[in-house]
Design a protein around this motif. Structure first.
Motif, PDB file in Angstrom:
ATOM      1  N   LEU A   1      20.945  51.154  23.341  1.00  0.00           N
ATOM      2  CA  LEU A   1      20.514  50.055  22.552  1.00  0.00           C
ATOM      3  C   LEU A   1      19.158  50.475  21.837  1.00  0.00           C
ATOM      4  N   GLU A   2      18.433  50.978  22.518  1.00  0.00           N
ATOM      5  CA  GLU A   2      17.039  51.320  22.079  1.00  0.00           C
ATOM      6  C   GLU A   2      17.257  52.623  21.142  1.00  0.00           C
ATOM      7  N   TYR A   3      18.063  53.540  21.713  1.00  0.00           N
ATOM      8  CA  TYR A   3      18.063  54.740  20.768  1.00  0.00           C
ATOM      9  C   TYR A   3      18.850  54.499  19.264  1.00  0.00           C
ATOM     10  N   ALA A   4      19.567  53.605  19.575  1.00  0.00           N
ATOM     11  CA  ALA A   4      20.357  52.999  18.123  1.00  0.00           C
ATOM     12  C   ALA A   4      19.118  52.431  17.317  1.00  0.00           C
ATOM     13  N   TYR A   5      18.406  51.330  17.988  1.00  0.00           N
ATOM     14  CA  TYR A   5      17.418  50.633  17.158  1.00  0.00           C
ATOM     15  C   TYR A   5      16.482  51.638  16.488  1.00  0.00           C
ATOM     16  N   ASN A   6      16.160  52.604  17.090  1.00  0.00           N
ATOM     17  CA  ASN A   6      15.133  53.716  16.708  1.00  0.00           C
ATOM     18  C   ASN A   6      15.839  54.334  15.618  1.00  0.00           C
ATOM     19  N   ILE A   7      17.173  54.524  15.373  1.00  0.00           N
ATOM     20  CA  ILE A   7      17.615  55.177  14.391  1.00  0.00           C
ATOM     21  C   ILE A   7      17.938  54.251  13.259  1.00  0.00           C
ATOM     22  N   ILE A   8      18.080  53.060  13.350  1.00  0.00           N
ATOM     23  CA  ILE A   8      18.228  52.249  12.283  1.00  0.00           C
ATOM     24  C   ILE A   8      16.831  52.004  11.742  1.00  0.00           C
ATOM     25  N   GLN A   9      15.809  51.997  12.704  1.00  0.00           N
ATOM     26  CA  GLN A   9      14.333  51.931  11.851  1.00  0.00           C
ATOM     27  C   GLN A   9      14.102  53.198  11.013  1.00  0.00           C
ATOM     28  N   SER A  10      14.425  54.356  11.588  1.00  0.00           N
ATOM     29  CA  SER A  10      14.128  55.671  10.992  1.00  0.00           C
ATOM     30  C   SER A  10      14.805  55.914   9.763  1.00  0.00           C
ATOM     31  N   TYR A  11      16.272  55.257   9.902  1.00  0.00           N
ATOM     32  CA  TYR A  11      17.139  55.720   8.595  1.00  0.00           C
ATOM     33  C   TYR A  11      17.320  54.542   7.708  1.00  0.00           C
ATOM     34  N   LEU A  12      16.581  53.313   8.021  1.00  0.00           N
ATOM     35  CA  LEU A  12      16.672  52.318   7.068  1.00  0.00           C
ATOM     36  C   LEU A  12      18.047  51.898   6.548  1.00  0.00           C
ATOM     37  N   ASP A  13      18.753  50.964   7.415  1.00  0.00           N
ATOM     38  CA  ASP A  13      20.147  50.195   6.929  1.00  0.00           C
ATOM     39  C   ASP A  13      20.991  51.269   6.998  1.00  0.00           C
ATOM     40  N   ILE A  14      21.061  52.279   7.901  1.00  0.00           N
ATOM     41  CA  ILE A  14      22.152  53.519   7.899  1.00  0.00           C
ATOM     42  C   ILE A  14      23.732  52.594   8.113  1.00  0.00           C
ATOM     43  N   PRO A  15      24.617  52.645   7.208  1.00  0.00           N
ATOM     44  CA  PRO A  15      25.669  51.903   7.503  1.00  0.00           C
ATOM     45  C   PRO A  15      26.806  52.328   8.486  1.00  0.00           C
ATOM     46  N   ILE A  16      26.590  53.281   8.999  1.00  0.00           N
ATOM     47  CA  ILE A  16      27.521  53.618  10.380  1.00  0.00           C
ATOM     48  C   ILE A  16      27.010  54.901  10.902  1.00  0.00           C
ATOM     49  N   PHE A  17      26.931  54.945  12.161  1.00  0.00           N
ATOM     50  CA  PHE A  17      26.562  56.019  12.913  1.00  0.00           C
ATOM     51  C   PHE A  17      27.084  56.353  14.236  1.00  0.00           C
ATOM     52  N   HIS A  18      27.122  57.246  15.183  1.00  0.00           N
ATOM     53  CA  HIS A  18      27.707  57.518  16.174  1.00  0.00           C
ATOM     54  C   HIS A  18      26.634  58.238  17.308  1.00  0.00           C
ATOM     55  N   LEU A  19      26.456  57.606  18.388  1.00  0.00           N
ATOM     56  CA  LEU A  19      25.684  58.315  19.582  1.00  0.00           C
ATOM     57  C   LEU A  19      26.632  59.058  20.556  1.00  0.00           C
ATOM     58  N   ASN A  20      26.127  60.200  21.215  1.00  0.00           N
ATOM     59  CA  ASN A  20      26.859  60.794  21.748  1.00  0.00           C
ATOM     60  C   ASN A  20      27.341  60.306  23.309  1.00  0.00           C
ATOM     61  N   TYR A  21      28.439  60.867  23.859  1.00  0.00           N
ATOM     62  CA  TYR A  21      28.837  60.324  25.050  1.00  0.00           C
ATOM     63  C   TYR A  21      29.462  61.447  25.887  1.00  0.00           C
ATOM     64  N   GLU A  22      29.714  61.114  27.167  1.00  0.00           N
ATOM     65  CA  GLU A  22      30.289  62.009  28.260  1.00  0.00           C
ATOM     66  C   GLU A  22      31.305  61.273  28.669  1.00  0.00           C
ATOM     67  N   ILE A  23      32.275  61.960  29.221  1.00  0.00           N
ATOM     68  CA  ILE A  23      33.588  61.561  30.142  1.00  0.00           C
ATOM     69  C   ILE A  23      33.178  62.005  31.390  1.00  0.00           C
ATOM     70  N   LYS A  24      33.482  60.940  32.524  1.00  0.00           N
ATOM     71  CA  LYS A  24      33.538  61.332  33.809  1.00  0.00           C
ATOM     72  C   LYS A  24      34.743  61.187  34.316  1.00  0.00           C
ATOM     73  N   ILE A  25      35.118  62.440  35.085  1.00  0.00           N
ATOM     74  CA  ILE A  25      36.482  62.549  35.831  1.00  0.00           C
ATOM     75  C   ILE A  25      36.165  62.748  37.167  1.00  0.00           C
ATOM     76  N   ASN A  26      36.138  61.844  38.186  1.00  0.00           N
ATOM     77  CA  ASN A  26      35.637  61.866  39.519  1.00  0.00           C
ATOM     78  C   ASN A  26      34.197  62.475  39.408  1.00  0.00           C
ATOM     79  N   ASP A  27      33.879  63.831  39.879  1.00  0.00           N
ATOM     80  CA  ASP A  27      32.609  64.145  40.085  1.00  0.00           C
ATOM     81  C   ASP A  27      32.299  65.192  38.904  1.00  0.00           C
ATOM     82  N   LYS A  28      33.276  65.351  37.959  1.00  0.00           N
ATOM     83  CA  LYS A  28      32.969  66.358  36.656  1.00  0.00           C
ATOM     84  C   LYS A  28      32.730  65.555  35.532  1.00  0.00           C
ATOM     85  N   ILE A  29      31.799  66.045  34.789  1.00  0.00           N
ATOM     86  CA  ILE A  29      31.409  65.516  33.569  1.00  0.00           C
ATOM     87  C   ILE A  29      31.650  66.501  32.441  1.00  0.00           C
TER      88      ILE A  29
END
Length: 290
Positions: free
Chosen positions: A95-123
């Motif tokens: 949420l902190e990173y999302a908040y910083n994006i909103i502050q930087s881009y001023l009312d950005i309508p929609i955005f996406h933050l990266n993610y990873e997939i965890k399968i047992n010990d594999k990322i």
């Protein structure tokens, strides 16, 4: 500022980890809306035993995720909505990173933050490590996770998730496609959440006829949308390839429908012969040849 909406069904044993990961946020201004989609386990007992004023719990008759997410959004008090699955986790910077994006881009309508997939010990990190606009690429496959998506509530109220329960599991891709005809969806590379792959994950519970019906219905909905067809007219073969090979992969993963999986793989290759260079092609082939 943020409303995190979590639909859940019979995941009393998993959702506490999801909730704890959200409680661990470095940014404090958020609410959690848990929409219990007709669970028959002790989900309600588990949620109500958690001593947090940030949680708002609602139980509804089972209606699938599209309706449950829309219901949660209707109860949201935050400016931005974030839809989380009840078996995944956020990292403290989410949420902190999302908040910083909103502050930087001023009312950005929609955005996406990266993610990873965890399968047992594999990322696995499935998305780009650079800032990109995914609106032009989303027709080729569902690049986004619900967990990583943030959308201004006023924008969401123009669209909503499709509530046809037949397409459950694909309703998020259908939403991104509709939104992308009107707004640019910007992706930021920092990883702030993880999809936890496990044997009971709903997308891995495959019944052949239901899967084929789901993908066929989904394709018909998308291809009958004039805005989507107009925007992506020259890329629709990528869309069809992705749908056919999605079907092939999930059939192949069961180990029971290899002939059907091969049929759908061929359909995908007819639409896009260059699919042979993609990771999904190798995964399908691997499970067909097992």
């Amino acid at each position: 500022m943020f409303s995190i909406i979590i639909p859940t069904f019979n995941r009393a044993h998993l959702i506490p980890d999801t909730l704890q990961s959200i409680f661990n946020q470095s940014y404090p201004h958020f609410e959690i809306i848990v929409v219990d989609d007709g669970s028959t386990d002790n989900t309600e007992e588990v949620i109500k035993s958690i001593p947090s004023e940030k949680i708002r719990y609602f139980k509804i008759p089972n209606s699938e995720r599209g309706y449950a997410r829309n219901f949660g959004a209707s109860k949201a008090r935050g400016t931005y909505l974030n839809f989380f699955d009840s078996d995944d986790i956020s990292y403290p910077n989410h949420l902190e990173y999302a908040y910083n994006i909103i502050q930087s881009y001023l009312d950005i309508p929609i955005f996406h933050l990266n993610y990873e997939i965890k399968i047992n010990d594999k990322i696995i990190c499935p998305l780009s490590n650079t800032n990109i606009f995914v609106s032009k690429e989303i027709i080729k496959g569902n690049l986004l996770s619900c967990n990583g998506g943030f959308i201004h509530k006023d924008i969401f109220n123009q669209f909503y998730f499709n509530e046809d329960r037949t397409i459950a599991g694909l309703e998020d891709w259908e939403l991104w496609l509709r939104i992308s005809t009107k707004y640019e969806i910007q992706h930021f590379p920092i990883i702030t959440s993880a999809i936890i792959q496990h044997q009971n994950r709903s997308v891995l519970q495959t019944e052949k006829n239901k899967l084929i019906q789901r993908v066929t219905t989904f394709m018909n909905i998308v291809l009958s949308n004039k805005d989507i067809v107009h925007k992506f007219y020259h890329q629709l073969h990528y869309f069809k390839c992705s749908c056919y090979t999605y079907t092939a992969l999930h059939l192949a993963l069961t180990g029971k429908y290899k002939k059907d999986a091969f049929t759908y793989l061929i359909k995908g290759l007819i639409e896009n012969p260059l699919f042979i260079f993609q990771r999904r092609f190798l995964a399908i082939l691997k499970h067909i040849l097992k």
